[in-house]
Design an enzyme around this catalytic site. Structure first.
Site: not given
Ligand code: PGA
Length: 254
Positions: A80, A149, A151, A156
């Site tokens: 990414d 979180n 991800h 996400e």
């Protein structure tokens, strides 16, 4: 051989190994990766950035120093990238990979693939990487970290996740990531491989390190499969090895 204090199996095929320290976890990760590269010198490996894999990369660089030919044909794919950050900008995934992987492992340009966070048209750039992966994929070995979180890459938590490479609006949590704390302008968008690209990988190694990941690790162990926790989709994959350290797992044997 680095001994996991306790191996767990989550679902049918998701193994979790708990190590006493980040060093032990990284030694095990490097050992697995180097075994895969030796078995298939042209391996296509997808690599994450961030603080979690850094020690593993240092250990791989040491391995390469001992046996440089092993890494000569390795192909590397960037997982990414933050949108708007140039290759040279501190905090870009590119700058990280150049420093920790491409230089130390001697990966030449022809064997390296990834998003350009500064591409004039990010949507076109994500289509370029999707097309590229169609030609060179699937990923043989995918190394992953996990966000606080949940991800994966920059996929996400959301109602709907994307299958292939795409542009994504970053969550506030991801915008607070230490990598981009000093960026001139904090990115609002990211470029990431999709969950389909990740799940089509032949083998996945997930690294989870540090007390700040304890909560998300326990969610991963306890909740079902949900796009609200993208990492939980890994439970659908036939061959995941998760490696964590004691600070992420928590004290004691429970
Ligand atoms: P970290 O990042 O390795 O720096 O914790 C992982 C992530 O946020 O995906």
């Amino acid at each position: 051989m680095h001994q996991s204090t306790r191996p767990y199996r989550i679902g049918q095929r998701f193994d979790l190994e708990v190590y006493e320290s980040e060093e032990e976890m990284s030694l095990r990760a490097a050992e697995i990766v180097s075994g895969y590269v030796r078995a298939n010198p042209e391996l296509l490996i997808c690599l994450p950035t961030g603080s979690t894999p850094t020690r593993t990369y240092e250990l791989l660089a040491q391995d390469r120093d001992l046996d440089p030919e092993v890494y000569e044909r390795l192909r590397v794919l960037k997982l990414d990238e933050w949108a708007g950050l140039s290759f040279n900008e501190e905090g870009s995934c590119e700058a990280y990979l150049r420093r920790h992987v491409l230089g130390p492992l001697g990966i030449r340009e022809a064997r390296y693939f990834g998003f350009d966070g500064k591409a004039p048209d990010l949507y076109e750039e994500s289509r370029r990487v999707a097309g590229l992966l169609d030609r060179i994929g699937p990923i043989d070995l995918c190394l992953l970290g996990i966000g606080v979180n949940g991800h994966l890459g920059l996929n996400e938590p959301a109602e709907v996740l994307s299958e292939t490479a795409h542009v994504i609006e970053l969550s506030e949590t991801s915008r607070g990531h230490a990598m981009i704390a000093t960026a001139k302008e904090r990115p609002r968008l990211g470029l990431t491989l999709g969950v389909g690209d990740i799940l089509r990988s032949r083998k996945i190694i997930l690294l989870i390190s540090g007390a700040h990941k304890r909560n998300v690790l326990h969610q991963l162990l306890q909740t079902g499969i949900t796009t609200a926790l993208p990492a939980s989709l890994l439970r659908l994959h036939p061959s995941v090895t998760a490696l964590c350290d004691r600070s992420a797992f928590g004290p004691g044997d429970s």
